[in-house]
Structures are given as structure tokens and as C-alpha cells.
Design a protein around this motif. Structure first.
Motif, PDB file in Angstrom:
ATOM      1  N   VAL A   1       0.826  -1.217   0.000  1.00 49.54           N
ATOM      2  CA  VAL A   1       0.000   0.000   0.000  1.00 49.54           C
ATOM      3  C   VAL A   1       0.854   1.259   0.000  1.00 49.54           C
ATOM      4  O   VAL A   1       0.652   2.161  -0.825  1.00 49.54           O
ATOM      5  CB  VAL A   1      -0.985  -0.002   1.191  1.00 49.54           C
ATOM      6  CG1 VAL A   1      -1.766   1.298   1.254  1.00 49.54           C
ATOM      7  CG2 VAL A   1      -1.926  -1.184   1.104  1.00 49.54           C
ATOM      8  N   SER A   2       1.807   1.343   0.906  1.00 53.17           N
ATOM      9  CA  SER A   2       2.650   2.548   0.987  1.00 53.17           C
ATOM     10  C   SER A   2       3.451   2.785  -0.287  1.00 53.17           C
ATOM     11  O   SER A   2       3.488   3.910  -0.792  1.00 53.17           O
ATOM     12  CB  SER A   2       3.584   2.475   2.195  1.00 53.17           C
ATOM     13  OG  SER A   2       2.835   2.567   3.379  1.00 53.17           O
ATOM     14  N   PRO A   3       4.110   1.758  -0.871  1.00 49.77           N
ATOM     15  CA  PRO A   3       4.815   1.999  -2.131  1.00 49.77           C
ATOM     16  C   PRO A   3       3.875   2.419  -3.265  1.00 49.77           C
ATOM     17  O   PRO A   3       4.251   3.236  -4.114  1.00 49.77           O
ATOM     18  CB  PRO A   3       5.477   0.659  -2.440  1.00 49.77           C
ATOM     19  CG  PRO A   3       5.617  -0.010  -1.130  1.00 49.77           C
ATOM     20  CD  PRO A   3       4.439   0.435  -0.338  1.00 49.77           C
ATOM     21  N   LEU A   4       2.665   1.883  -3.255  1.00 47.95           N
ATOM     22  CA  LEU A   4       1.701   2.268  -4.289  1.00 47.95           C
ATOM     23  C   LEU A   4       1.332   3.740  -4.165  1.00 47.95           C
ATOM     24  O   LEU A   4       1.327   4.485  -5.152  1.00 47.95           O
ATOM     25  CB  LEU A   4       0.450   1.387  -4.175  1.00 47.95           C
ATOM     26  CG  LEU A   4      -0.652   1.622  -5.195  1.00 47.95           C
ATOM     27  CD1 LEU A   4      -0.157   1.250  -6.584  1.00 47.95           C
ATOM     28  CD2 LEU A   4      -1.877   0.799  -4.837  1.00 47.95           C
ATOM     29  N   ILE A   5       1.055   4.179  -2.949  1.00 42.02           N
ATOM     30  CA  ILE A   5       0.710   5.589  -2.729  1.00 42.02           C
ATOM     31  C   ILE A   5       1.920   6.475  -2.988  1.00 42.02           C
ATOM     32  O   ILE A   5       1.804   7.550  -3.597  1.00 42.02           O
ATOM     33  CB  ILE A   5       0.159   5.787  -1.302  1.00 42.02           C
ATOM     34  CG1 ILE A   5      -1.178   5.062  -1.184  1.00 42.02           C
ATOM     35  CG2 ILE A   5      -0.011   7.269  -0.991  1.00 42.02           C
ATOM     36  CD1 ILE A   5      -1.718   4.986   0.209  1.00 42.02           C
ATOM     37  N   ALA A   6       3.100   6.035  -2.573  1.00 42.44           N
ATOM     38  CA  ALA A   6       4.321   6.808  -2.826  1.00 42.44           C
ATOM     39  C   ALA A   6       4.578   6.929  -4.323  1.00 42.44           C
ATOM     40  O   ALA A   6       5.015   7.990  -4.796  1.00 42.44           O
ATOM     41  CB  ALA A   6       5.510   6.148  -2.126  1.00 42.44           C
ATOM     42  N   ALA A   7       4.287   5.872  -5.082  1.00 40.90           N
ATOM     43  CA  ALA A   7       4.465   5.935  -6.534  1.00 40.90           C
ATOM     44  C   ALA A   7       3.514   6.944  -7.160  1.00 40.90           C
ATOM     45  O   ALA A   7       3.866   7.645  -8.119  1.00 40.90           O
ATOM     46  CB  ALA A   7       4.260   4.549  -7.146  1.00 40.90           C
TER      47      ALA A   7
ATOM     48  N   GLU B   1       7.349   9.631  -5.106  1.00 41.68           N
ATOM     49  CA  GLU B   1       8.394   9.514  -4.079  1.00 41.68           C
ATOM     50  C   GLU B   1       8.705   8.039  -3.856  1.00 41.68           C
ATOM     51  O   GLU B   1       7.828   7.191  -4.015  1.00 41.68           O
ATOM     52  CB  GLU B   1       7.937  10.144  -2.762  1.00 41.68           C
ATOM     53  CG  GLU B   1       7.767  11.642  -2.796  1.00 41.68           C
ATOM     54  CD  GLU B   1       9.086  12.391  -2.855  1.00 41.68           C
ATOM     55  OE1 GLU B   1      10.111  11.824  -2.463  1.00 41.68           O
ATOM     56  OE2 GLU B   1       9.064  13.539  -3.316  1.00 41.68           O
ATOM     57  N   PRO B   2       9.929   7.698  -3.465  1.00 39.53           N
ATOM     58  CA  PRO B   2      10.257   6.295  -3.225  1.00 39.53           C
ATOM     59  C   PRO B   2       9.671   5.734  -1.931  1.00 39.53           C
ATOM     60  O   PRO B   2       9.588   4.526  -1.764  1.00 39.53           O
ATOM     61  CB  PRO B   2      11.789   6.286  -3.162  1.00 39.53           C
ATOM     62  CG  PRO B   2      12.147   7.681  -2.750  1.00 39.53           C
ATOM     63  CD  PRO B   2      11.083   8.566  -3.331  1.00 39.53           C
ATOM     64  N   ASP B   3       9.272   6.603  -1.016  1.00 36.29           N
ATOM     65  CA  ASP B   3       8.780   6.170   0.287  1.00 36.29           C
ATOM     66  C   ASP B   3       7.655   7.112   0.708  1.00 36.29           C
ATOM     67  O   ASP B   3       7.750   8.328   0.521  1.00 36.29           O
ATOM     68  CB  ASP B   3       9.931   6.219   1.298  1.00 36.29           C
ATOM     69  CG  ASP B   3       9.527   5.708   2.671  1.00 36.29           C
ATOM     70  OD1 ASP B   3       8.455   5.102   2.792  1.00 36.29           O
ATOM     71  OD2 ASP B   3      10.297   5.930   3.616  1.00 36.29           O
ATOM     72  N   LEU B   4       6.596   6.575   1.271  1.00 33.89           N
ATOM     73  CA  LEU B   4       5.456   7.402   1.676  1.00 33.89           C
ATOM     74  C   LEU B   4       5.848   8.437   2.721  1.00 33.89           C
ATOM     75  O   LEU B   4       5.311   9.542   2.750  1.00 33.89           O
ATOM     76  CB  LEU B   4       4.318   6.525   2.206  1.00 33.89           C
ATOM     77  CG  LEU B   4       3.013   7.230   2.570  1.00 33.89           C
ATOM     78  CD1 LEU B   4       2.432   7.941   1.356  1.00 33.89           C
ATOM     79  CD2 LEU B   4       2.014   6.252   3.124  1.00 33.89           C
ATOM     80  N   SER B   5       6.818   8.113   3.573  1.00 31.79           N
ATOM     81  CA  SER B   5       7.230   9.068   4.600  1.00 31.79           C
ATOM     82  C   SER B   5       7.930  10.284   4.004  1.00 31.79           C
ATOM     83  O   SER B   5       8.076  11.311   4.661  1.00 31.79           O
ATOM     84  CB  SER B   5       8.134   8.398   5.624  1.00 31.79           C
ATOM     85  OG  SER B   5       9.336   7.980   5.021  1.00 31.79           O
ATOM     86  N   ARG B   6       8.347  10.208   2.751  1.00 32.77           N
ATOM     87  CA  ARG B   6       9.002  11.343   2.071  1.00 32.77           C
ATOM     88  C   ARG B   6       7.997  12.244   1.345  1.00 32.77           C
ATOM     89  O   ARG B   6       8.372  13.290   0.841  1.00 32.77           O
ATOM     90  CB  ARG B   6      10.029  10.832   1.068  1.00 32.77           C
ATOM     91  CG  ARG B   6      11.164  10.091   1.691  1.00 32.77           C
ATOM     92  CD  ARG B   6      12.176  11.076   2.144  1.00 32.77           C
ATOM     93  NE  ARG B   6      13.309  10.369   2.741  1.00 32.77           N
ATOM     94  CZ  ARG B   6      13.950  10.827   3.780  1.00 32.77           C
ATOM     95  NH1 ARG B   6      13.574  11.948   4.346  1.00 32.77           N
ATOM     96  NH2 ARG B   6      14.960  10.172   4.263  1.00 32.77           N
TER      97      ARG B   6
ATOM     98  N   ILE C   1       4.526  15.189   6.381  1.00 35.19           N
ATOM     99  CA  ILE C   1       3.099  14.863   6.342  1.00 35.19           C
ATOM    100  C   ILE C   1       2.941  13.397   5.927  1.00 35.19           C
ATOM    101  O   ILE C   1       2.048  12.698   6.401  1.00 35.19           O
ATOM    102  CB  ILE C   1       2.346  15.794   5.370  1.00 35.19           C
ATOM    103  CG1 ILE C   1       2.556  17.256   5.745  1.00 35.19           C
ATOM    104  CG2 ILE C   1       0.876  15.437   5.294  1.00 35.19           C
ATOM    105  CD1 ILE C   1       2.042  17.632   7.101  1.00 35.19           C
ATOM    106  N   GLY C   2       3.832  12.914   5.078  1.00 37.38           N
ATOM    107  CA  GLY C   2       3.781  11.528   4.623  1.00 37.38           C
ATOM    108  C   GLY C   2       3.947  10.532   5.751  1.00 37.38           C
ATOM    109  O   GLY C   2       3.344   9.461   5.744  1.00 37.38           O
ATOM    110  N   LEU C   3       4.760  10.858   6.739  1.00 33.21           N
ATOM    111  CA  LEU C   3       4.941   9.984   7.895  1.00 33.21           C
ATOM    112  C   LEU C   3       3.626   9.837   8.666  1.00 33.21           C
ATOM    113  O   LEU C   3       3.265   8.744   9.109  1.00 33.21           O
ATOM    114  CB  LEU C   3       6.042  10.536   8.802  1.00 33.21           C
ATOM    115  CG  LEU C   3       6.541   9.650   9.916  1.00 33.21           C
ATOM    116  CD1 LEU C   3       7.129   8.366   9.349  1.00 33.21           C
ATOM    117  CD2 LEU C   3       7.576  10.374  10.744  1.00 33.21           C
TER     118      LEU C   3
END
Length: 129
Positions: free
Chosen positions: A39-45, A49-54, A67-69
Motif C-alpha cells: 500500500v505505501s509503495p503504491l501511494i508513494a508511486a 516519491e520512493p517512500d510514503l514518509s518522504r 506529512i507523509g509519515l
């Protein structure tokens, strides 16, 4: 003192609670792996961004805000809550509902002899008055 502690620990609800905590922790690990691995990589894509926290990070006076974190923690919570609801709470409620609908056994439907005798006495007294 030890007897009281033993009685406390051997209560059904304490043991059930302990089992629930252990199962919940294990279940949370599975859901977190699903969220972090898919889920997180999909949303980050989607955000590029490579990571949702970024996602949506900014810096003010060398303090980094993310905000991503917060979104990542929110998605983890929502996924765990949804999984617990749909895979644990809903089936247990269905089982309880089915158990409540089961008809009473014949033994419970037939009153005891004493009850029948008391009913006869009650009816006889009512008819006299």
C-alpha cells in the motif's frame, strides 16, 4: 495472597485478554507488512516519491516536517482496524447471532415436574376463587 493471584490469573476473561493481545500483535505485524510492502509503495508511486514518509516533507529552520509519515501511520491504523473488523469482529458477531437463533433443546423446553405441579395448584386455586 498467592491464592488470590492464582484465582485472578485463572479467570477466563484474563486469559482471553492475554490471548487477544498476543494474537492482535501478530495480526498487526501481518497487516503492517502488507501496508509497508504494497500500500505505501503504491501511494508513494502516485506522489512520485520512493517512500510514503518522504511525501510532502518540508524544512523550517533545519527542522524537517513530514506529512507523509503521518499518512503512513494513518494508513497502517486504518488497515489494521479494517482487518480486525472484517476478519475478527464481523465473523464473531455472525457466530453469536447464529448461536442466539438456535432453538432451545427439548430438555429446556419441558418444565420440571415441580413447576408443573405448582402450575396445577395455582390453576386450582384460581378456579376456586
Amino acid at each position: 495472597m498467592l491464592k488470590g493471584f492464582r484465582d485472578f490469573i485463572s479467570r477466563g476473561n484474563v486469559v482471553d485478554l492475554a490471548v487477544a493481545v498476543v494474537i492482535g500483535a501478530a495480526f498487526t505485524l501481518v497487516i503492517n507488512a502488507l501496508v509497508e510492502g504494497f500500500v505505501s509503495p503504491l501511494i508513494a508511486a502516485i506522489f512520485g516519491e520512493p517512500d510514503l514518509s518522504r511525501v510532502m516533507t518540508f524544512t523550517i529552520n533545519e527542522a524537517e516536517f513530514s506529512i507523509g509519515l503521518i499518512l503512513d501511520a494513518l494508513f497502517n491504523f486504518l488497515c489494521v482496524a479494517a482487518a480486525v473488523y472484517f476478519f475478527i469482529v464481523t465473523p464473531i458477531n455472525k457466530l453469536r447471532e447464529l448461536k442466539a437463533r438456535e432453538p432451545e433443546s427439548e430438555e429446556e423446553a419441558v418444565p420440571a415436574e415441580e413447576i408443573l405441579l405448582l402450575r396445577e395448584i395455582r390453576d386450582a386455586l384460581r378456579d376456586r376463587v
